[in-house]
Design an enzyme around this catalytic site. Structure first.
Site, mmCIF file in Angstrom:
data_model
loop_
_atom_site.group_PDB
_atom_site.id
_atom_site.type_symbol
_atom_site.label_atom_id
_atom_site.label_comp_id
_atom_site.label_asym_id
_atom_site.label_seq_id
_atom_site.Cartn_x
_atom_site.Cartn_y
_atom_site.Cartn_z
ATOM 1 N N GLU A 1 -5.425 -11.803 7.491
ATOM 2 C CA GLU A 1 -6.320 -10.647 7.390
ATOM 3 C C GLU A 1 -7.673 -10.999 6.760
ATOM 4 O O GLU A 1 -8.387 -10.116 6.288
ATOM 5 C CB GLU A 1 -5.636 -9.518 6.600
ATOM 6 C CG GLU A 1 -4.928 -9.974 5.336
ATOM 7 C CD GLU A 1 -3.986 -8.940 4.769
ATOM 8 O OE1 GLU A 1 -4.132 -7.741 5.074
ATOM 9 O OE2 GLU A 1 -3.085 -9.323 3.996
ATOM 10 N N ARG B 1 7.448 -5.405 3.103
ATOM 11 C CA ARG B 1 6.155 -6.005 2.775
ATOM 12 C C ARG B 1 6.005 -5.979 1.259
ATOM 13 O O ARG B 1 6.012 -4.915 0.638
ATOM 14 C CB ARG B 1 4.985 -5.264 3.424
ATOM 15 C CG ARG B 1 3.647 -5.926 3.049
ATOM 16 C CD ARG B 1 2.491 -5.506 3.901
ATOM 17 N NE ARG B 1 2.004 -4.160 3.579
ATOM 18 C CZ ARG B 1 0.831 -3.689 4.018
ATOM 19 N NH1 ARG B 1 0.060 -4.434 4.784
ATOM 20 N NH2 ARG B 1 0.459 -2.455 3.708
ATOM 21 N N HIS C 1 0.818 -1.218 0.000
ATOM 22 C CA HIS C 1 0.000 0.000 0.000
ATOM 23 C C HIS C 1 0.849 1.266 0.000
ATOM 24 O O HIS C 1 0.324 2.361 -0.232
ATOM 25 C CB HIS C 1 -0.943 -0.001 1.198
ATOM 26 C CG HIS C 1 -2.033 -1.019 1.106
ATOM 27 N ND1 HIS C 1 -2.903 -1.080 0.062
ATOM 28 C CD2 HIS C 1 -2.370 -2.047 1.936
ATOM 29 C CE1 HIS C 1 -3.745 -2.087 0.233
ATOM 30 N NE2 HIS C 1 -3.439 -2.702 1.366
ATOM 31 N N ASP D 1 -7.966 -4.799 7.247
ATOM 32 C CA ASP D 1 -8.598 -5.750 6.336
ATOM 33 C C ASP D 1 -9.371 -6.814 7.102
ATOM 34 O O ASP D 1 -10.455 -7.237 6.677
ATOM 35 C CB ASP D 1 -7.549 -6.409 5.436
ATOM 36 C CG ASP D 1 -7.179 -5.533 4.252
ATOM 37 O OD1 ASP D 1 -8.088 -4.922 3.662
ATOM 38 O OD2 ASP D 1 -5.993 -5.447 3.911
#
Length: 261
Positions: free
Chosen positions: A156, A77, A52, A182
Site C-alpha cells: 500500500e 488483519r 481500522h 492507502d
C-alpha cells in the site's frame, strides 16, 4: 484426526496467482455475532479487522469461533507492526493473517518469523484453540500448519511496490493484498484518496502479474461489486467486498429508498 474442511478451504482454494476469485466478508464491528452473521452469507471466508476496525484480541478469538461454526475460514488483519499478534490469532484458529504496511523483504521476513513454524519461521508453539477449529492432533498440526495457514502482506506504499518482487520471493509469504485507498494516497503524494484511480488500476494489474510470476496469491479490497468483477478478471485470487459497516449502510439506504419509492 480428520482435518476440518472449512479450515483447509482457504489454503486449498486461495490459488497462486491463478485468479481463484474468493469473495470475503470484512468485519470491523467487535461483537462476534456480527462475524457470525456475515459468515452465514455466501462469502468464501471472513476477515476480522484489528487495524481500522474495532476488533480486539478477545473479540477476534470469539469471532474466529463464530466464523468456524458457520463452516468458513477466518482471516485476521492485525494492527500495523504487531507481528506477535499474528501468532496469537493463529493460535486461536485463524486460517490466515493479513499484515498492513509491509514495505520490504525485511518486513516480510519479520512477519513470517511469527506466522510459520521452523524451519520457515520462528512461530512459538501454543495452538490450543486452533486444534479445536482445525480438528488436527498436536503432531498433525505441527506438520501441516505452515501449509494450512496463509500469511498475506499488504502492499500500500510506493516502497512496497518497488520491493514487490523481493517481498513475494520471501519463503512463507503466501500472497500480497493491495490496500487501494492507502496506495492511492501514496501515488498521489498525499493529494487525494481515490481507490478507483487509473494509477491504482495500473498497480493492481502489476501486482497480479508479479503474483502469477511468483506463484503467490493476489489479493485486494474493493468497495463495489462491479470493481470486484474487474479485479477477478485481472486475476485476483482473494477480494474483500466492502465492510460490514458499508453493507449495513447500503442495506438501510436500499430499504428506505424502496419504501419511499
Amino acid at each position: 484426526m480428520p482435518l476440518n474442511p472449512s479450515f483447509a478451504s482457504l489454503s486449498q482454494r486461495l490459488g497462486k496467482g491463478t485468479g481463484a476469485g474468493l469473495i470475503t466478508g470484512w468485519v470491523g464491528l467487535p461483537d462476534p455475532l456480527v462475524a457470525g452473521i456475515v459468515a452465514n452469507e455466501a462469502f468464501d471466508a471472513v476477515v476480522l479487522d484489528m487495524q481500522h476496525g474495532f476488533v480486539d484480541i478477545a473479540s477476534a478469538v470469539q469471532g474466529v469461533a463464530q466464523i468456524a461454526l458457520a463452516g468458513k475460514p477466518a482471516v485476521v488483519r492485525i494492527p500495523v507492526g504487531q507481528f506477535a499478534t499474528a501468532s496469537r490469532v493463529l493460535d486461536a484458529g485463524a486460517a490466515g493473517v493479513i499484515a498492513p504496511m509491509v514495505n520490504s523483504a525485511a518486513d516480510a521476513k519479520a512477519l513470517v518469523s511469527f506466522t510459520k513454524y521452523p524451519p520457515v519461521g520462528e512461530r512459538s508453539w501454543g495452538p490450543a484453540i486452533a486444534l479445536n477449529v482445525c480438528g488436527l492432533t498436536l503432531s498433525e498440526y505441527l506438520a501441516q500448519a505452515n501449509g494450512l495457514t496463509a500469511t498475506i502482506a499488504m502492499v500500500e506504499t510506493r516502497e512496497a511496490l518497488a520491493a514487490l518482487d523481493d517481498i513475494l520471493a520471501v519463503d512463507g509469504i503466501d500472497g500480497v493484498l493491495v490496500g487501494p485507498s492507502d496506495l492511492s494516497i501514496a501515488l498521489a503524494n498525499g493529494a487525494s484518496v481515490n481507490p478507483m484511480s487509473a494509477e491504482v488500476d495500473d498497480a493492481l494489474r502489476h501486482v497480479a502479474e508479479r503474483c502469477r510470476a511468483h506463484g503467490k496469491a493476489a489479493c485486494t479490497f474493493v468497495t463495489t461489486g462491479a470493481k470486484g468483477k474487474d479485479v477477478i478478471a485481472m486475476g485476483y485470487d482473494f477480494l474483500a467486498l466492502g465492510t460490514d459497516v458499508m453493507q449495513l449502510r447500503a442495506g438501510a439506504k436500499a430499504f428506505i429508498e424502496a419504501c419511499k419509492g
